[in-house]
Design a protein around this motif. Structure first.
Motif, PDB file in Angstrom:
ATOM      1  N   ALA A 101      11.916  27.044  24.049  1.00 49.58           N
ATOM      2  CA  ALA A 101      12.030  26.724  22.597  1.00 49.58           C
ATOM      3  C   ALA A 101      10.879  27.130  21.770  1.00 49.58           C
ATOM      4  CB  ALA A 101      12.843  25.581  22.029  1.00 49.58           C
ATOM      5  N   VAL A 119      16.123  28.333  20.022  1.00 48.73           N
ATOM      6  CA  VAL A 119      15.805  28.935  21.451  1.00 48.73           C
ATOM      7  C   VAL A 119      16.656  30.155  21.346  1.00 48.73           C
ATOM      8  CG1 VAL A 119      16.847  28.383  23.719  1.00 48.73           C
ATOM      9  CG2 VAL A 119      16.236  26.510  22.373  1.00 48.73           C
ATOM     10  N   ASP A 160      18.938  29.606  28.654  1.00 50.71           N
ATOM     11  CA  ASP A 160      17.842  28.329  28.594  1.00 50.71           C
ATOM     12  C   ASP A 160      18.652  26.830  27.958  1.00 50.71           C
ATOM     13  OD1 ASP A 160      15.811  26.578  28.382  1.00 50.71           O
ATOM     14  OD2 ASP A 160      14.608  27.877  26.888  1.00 50.71           O
ATOM     15  N   HIS A 161      19.558  26.339  28.758  1.00 44.55           N
ATOM     16  CA  HIS A 161      20.481  25.321  28.602  1.00 44.55           C
ATOM     17  C   HIS A 161      19.624  24.195  27.835  1.00 44.55           C
ATOM     18  CE1 HIS A 161      23.543  27.830  30.080  1.00 44.55           C
ATOM     19  NE2 HIS A 161      22.935  27.716  31.430  1.00 44.55           N
ATOM     20  N   TYR A 162      18.557  23.926  28.305  1.00 43.43           N
ATOM     21  CA  TYR A 162      17.833  22.742  27.925  1.00 43.43           C
ATOM     22  C   TYR A 162      16.594  23.028  26.828  1.00 43.43           C
ATOM     23  CZ  TYR A 162      20.593  20.760  31.831  1.00 43.43           C
ATOM     24  OH  TYR A 162      21.666  20.503  32.543  1.00 43.43           O
ATOM     25  N   GLY A 163      16.668  23.993  26.268  1.00 45.28           N
ATOM     26  CA  GLY A 163      15.657  24.535  25.433  1.00 45.28           C
ATOM     27  C   GLY A 163      14.318  24.394  25.908  1.00 45.28           C
ATOM     28  N   ARG A 164      14.006  24.533  27.258  1.00 46.46           N
ATOM     29  CA  ARG A 164      12.598  24.360  27.875  1.00 46.46           C
ATOM     30  C   ARG A 164      11.639  25.427  27.202  1.00 46.46           C
ATOM     31  NH1 ARG A 164       9.791  23.012  32.465  1.00 46.46           N
ATOM     32  NH2 ARG A 164       8.278  24.413  33.077  1.00 46.46           N
ATOM     33  N   GLY A 199      12.735  24.441  16.392  1.00 45.85           N
ATOM     34  CA  GLY A 199      13.566  24.133  17.733  1.00 45.85           C
ATOM     35  C   GLY A 199      14.233  25.356  18.331  1.00 45.85           C
ATOM     36  N   GLN A 252       7.958  24.789  21.966  1.00 49.80           N
ATOM     37  CA  GLN A 252       7.709  24.291  23.130  1.00 49.80           C
ATOM     38  C   GLN A 252       6.725  25.339  23.801  1.00 49.80           C
ATOM     39  OE1 GLN A 252       8.797  21.139  24.513  1.00 49.80           O
ATOM     40  NE2 GLN A 252       9.477  21.132  22.374  1.00 49.80           N
TER      41      GLN A 252
END
Length: 490
Positions: free
Chosen positions: A292, A281, A286-290, A279, A295
């Motif tokens: 990562a 980041v 990238d505050h929401y880990g889009r 996970g 991902q």
């Protein structure tokens, strides 16, 4: 043997003669793709980094004063410099007009495009100064070279320049230029821009150029654009798989940062993860880990869907289901090929058990909190007929270790131990571009000390060697490394 012919010295060259033998490319062939710009040279430029191997490929022997002036944007140039327009989906939202906001294209050398990143404002700078700073320029130079020598598709970097030009970010910094080299800068975002601004004739022109120049094998297919799209799907899948196996995080996988050729493109807040963390980041923005690490496979496909939409006038909508299956198949196959080479597994048997075996090891590494790269490098010293040695010392405290080790040994098929270990050394790098290593050479470069940068660059060009002469480049990161933050300005 005859005397080696030397490049003409500055005094020997005719006044106004270009050192770079530049030829026209896509910007001259496709109207509307680019605008002419004037590079704004840096003050008192100096050469920080230089890729001798790439220079040789381009027919350049050395960076003398005349070439340094050209790479600084001073000229003379046989072609006008240009900046391209494009758009893209940034963090999931569409930005209708982007473009080369801090760089310019000079033309082609030996069939590859030269781009000066950090050469001043363009019509697409959106109020910015069009500059790069030493930290971002050095990071792109090193990352391009590092991934190339790991066998991962990427743009290249010929040189990095530093200067006395002040650039204001969070604090005053020194301006710099990275000289990027690639067969093509075509991005998904180019097609998005012309599609969504109602210029279908330019989408068609880009496709025709791309087919003729970069995908000629597709021209013989019944539906050349479909064949091109599927080729892009395959290339993207394989590059993303390479990132996953290498523990590399791009950081900003916007559609405008996706290369039509499947190259790693537009380095910003990238990182090789240290502690194994799916996970992870790397981008502080990238505050929401889009974007990562885990991902990236899904985001790669999401961006391909954006490209398909931009090409929808030329593609059958029914294509997307087989394209998705192709993406999954190629990504999985490439990832297994990479990881099984790292572990010394034979690459046969059922697909799911093979994936499960690798996933179980990654889980062991994650739960043990160990370093991803140095742990995998241990396979180069592993005796599979033993009890696990150093690998067991790192992972054996987990109850799942015994089960994994037993299954791993059963799956192996090897003969000569020395040859098997050499194979693992050739698949598991001892040196990767860790964030703290980049930070150290950046700080030295800001003092005009280029020795650490040259030392790291040399090691990154031989990533599978042991490098006993520079042990600090192969050691696990120090505790303070986890405090380094990266953002979109990195």
């Amino acid at each position: 043997m005859g005397e080696r012919k030397q490049s003409p010295s500055l005094s020997q060259r005719r006044e106004g003669e270009s050192v770079l033998k530049l030829t026209p490319g896509i910007n001259q062939a496709v109207p509307g793709l680019a605008q002419e710009v004037r590079p704004v040279p840096l003050e008192n430029p100096i050469l920080l980094g230089w890729s001798e191997a790439l220079a040789t490929e381009l027919g350049l022997e050395r960076c003398d004063e005349a070439l340094l002036r050209q790479l600084n944007g001073e000229g003379p140039f046989p072609l006008p410099a240009t900046a391209q327009v494009y758009s893209g989906h940034q963090f999931g939202g569409y930005t209708p007009r982007l473009g080369d906001g801090r760089g310019c294209h000079l033309g082609e050398v030996a069939g590859r495009e030269l781009f000066l990143k950090g050469s001043g404002p363009t019509p697409y700078s959106r109020g910015g100064d069009g500059r790069a700073v030493i930290r971002s320029a050095v990071r792109e130079f090193l990352a391009s070279e590092a991934l190339h020598h790991l066998g991962i598709p990427t743009t290249r970097a010929l040189a990095v320049l530093a200067s006395d030009t002040p650039v204001f970010r969070e604090q005053p910094e020194r301006g710099a230029i990275t000289v990027r080299v690639t067969p093509s800068h075509l991005r998904f975002g180019h097609f998005e821009y012309f599609r969504h601004t109602g210029q279908p004739h330019r989408v068609k022109a880009l496709l025709e150029y791309a087919l003729a120049r970069y995908f000629p094998c597709c021209l013989n297919q019944p539906e050349p654009v479909t064949a091109l799209f599927l080729e892009v799907v395959e290339r993207t899948a394989e590059t993303v798989a390479d990132w996953q196996a290498a523990g590399f995080v791009h950081g900003v996988l916007n559609s405008d940062n996706m290369s039509l050729l499947g190259e790693t493109f537009d380095y910003g807040p990238f990182a090789f993860m240290d502690r194994c963390d799916p996970g992870f980041v790397c981008n502080h923005s990238d505050h929401y880990g889009r974007y990562a690490f885990d991902q990236q496979p899904g985001i790669g496909w999401w961006n391909l869907q954006r490209l398909a939409l931009a090409l929808s006038d030329h593609l059958d909508g029914a294509l997307m289901a087989p394209a998705l299956e192709l993406y999954r198949t190629r990504l999985t196959a490439r990832y297994l090929w990479r990881m099984e080479a790292r572990l010394g597994l034979p690459g046969d048997g059922g697909l799911q058990p093979r994936l499960d075996r690798i996933a179980a090891l990654v889980t062991l590494m994650q739960e043990s909190g160990v370093d991803y790269h140095s742990t995998l490098r241990l396979f180069a010293r592993l005796d599979p007929e033993g009890d696990g040695g150093e690998l067991k010392a790192r992972l054996g405290s987990r109850a799942a270790w015994t089960t994994w080790w037993h299954g791993y040994r059963q799956a192996l098929s090897f003969g000569d131990l020395g040859g098997w270990q050499r194979g693992r050394a050739a698949a598991n790098p001892s040196v990767v571009l860790r964030t703290h290593l980049a930070q150290q050479v950046i700080e030295a470069a800001e003092r005009n000390d280029t020795r650490p940068l040259r030392e790291l660059h040399k090691a990154l060009c031989r990533p599978y060697d042991d490098h006993p002469e520079t042990p600090h480049l192969t050691e696990d990161p120090p505790p303070w490394a986890s405090t380094i933050t990266l953002s979109c300005s990195s």
